[in-house]
Design a protein around this motif. Structure first.
Motif, PDB file in Angstrom:
ATOM      1  N   HIS A 105       0.539  -1.228  -0.133  1.00  0.00           N
ATOM      2  CA  HIS A 105      -0.039   0.186  -0.311  1.00  0.00           C
ATOM      3  C   HIS A 105       0.723   1.675   0.157  1.00  0.00           C
ATOM      4  O   HIS A 105       0.386   2.174   0.255  1.00  0.00           O
ATOM      5  CB  HIS A 105      -1.083  -0.575   1.165  1.00  0.00           C
ATOM      6  N   LYS A 106       2.442   0.842  -0.701  1.00  0.00           N
ATOM      7  CA  LYS A 106       3.078   2.555  -0.179  1.00  0.00           C
ATOM      8  C   LYS A 106       2.145   3.293  -1.053  1.00  0.00           C
ATOM      9  O   LYS A 106       2.271   4.486  -0.542  1.00  0.00           O
ATOM     10  CB  LYS A 106       4.631   1.996  -0.595  1.00  0.00           C
ATOM     11  N   GLY A 107       1.593   3.181  -2.256  1.00  0.00           N
ATOM     12  CA  GLY A 107       1.298   4.381  -3.287  1.00  0.00           C
ATOM     13  C   GLY A 107      -0.025   4.549  -3.118  1.00  0.00           C
ATOM     14  O   GLY A 107      -0.787   5.329  -3.475  1.00  0.00           O
ATOM     15  N   ASP A 108      -0.911   3.761  -2.291  1.00  0.00           N
ATOM     16  CA  ASP A 108      -1.941   4.240  -2.192  1.00  0.00           C
ATOM     17  C   ASP A 108      -2.258   5.520  -0.750  1.00  0.00           C
ATOM     18  O   ASP A 108      -1.249   6.910  -0.543  1.00  0.00           O
ATOM     19  CB  ASP A 108      -2.802   3.362  -0.423  1.00  0.00           C
ATOM     20  N   ARG A 109      -3.448   6.537  -1.875  1.00  0.00           N
ATOM     21  CA  ARG A 109      -3.302   8.246  -1.491  1.00  0.00           C
ATOM     22  C   ARG A 109      -4.725   8.218   0.068  1.00  0.00           C
ATOM     23  O   ARG A 109      -5.368   7.061  -0.656  1.00  0.00           O
ATOM     24  CB  ARG A 109      -3.195   9.027  -2.196  1.00  0.00           C
TER      25      ARG A 109
END
Length: 112
Positions: A105-109
């Motif tokens: 989920h590193k790129g989740d916003r």
């Protein structure tokens, strides 16, 4: 259920409960204790501060009893249960899986 129900379990700060572990009814897991992977803590058991429960049924180990703990822990399949790999898999592979898991989920916003 009403307060004092027989299905309650006390889990203190810093406790680690690993996948596949089951805490029996009315058991108490005290500060920084560990309920190991695939272990079953009997009902009404108190796991003391900093101790480890391992096995099914779980035996209780003080932190200084590593050799005795390992005799039980070795057969609980920690790498298979937690990482989906057989014992003996390289630590490089295990850590790569862990990085992938935590990085999912590193790129989740945030929305909303």
């Amino acid at each position: 259920m009403a307060a004092g129900s027989i299905d309650e379990v006390f889990v203190a700060t810093g406790v680690s409960v690993f996948p596949g572990a089951v805490a029996g009814t009315r058991s108490e897991l005290r500060i920084n204790s560990v309920l190991h992977v695939n272990s079953r803590l009997a009902p009404d058991t108190v796991l003391p501060i900093g101790w480890i429960a391992a096995g099914d049924p779980a035996a209780l180990f003080s932190p200084d009893r590593h050799d005795q703990l390992w005799e039980v822990q070795r057969d609980l399949d920690f790498p298979g249960t937690v990482y989906g790999v057989p014992r003996g898999t390289s630590l490089r592979e295990i850590m790569a899986r862990q990085v992938d898991f935590y990085g999912t989920h590193k790129g989740d916003r945030r929305v909303g």
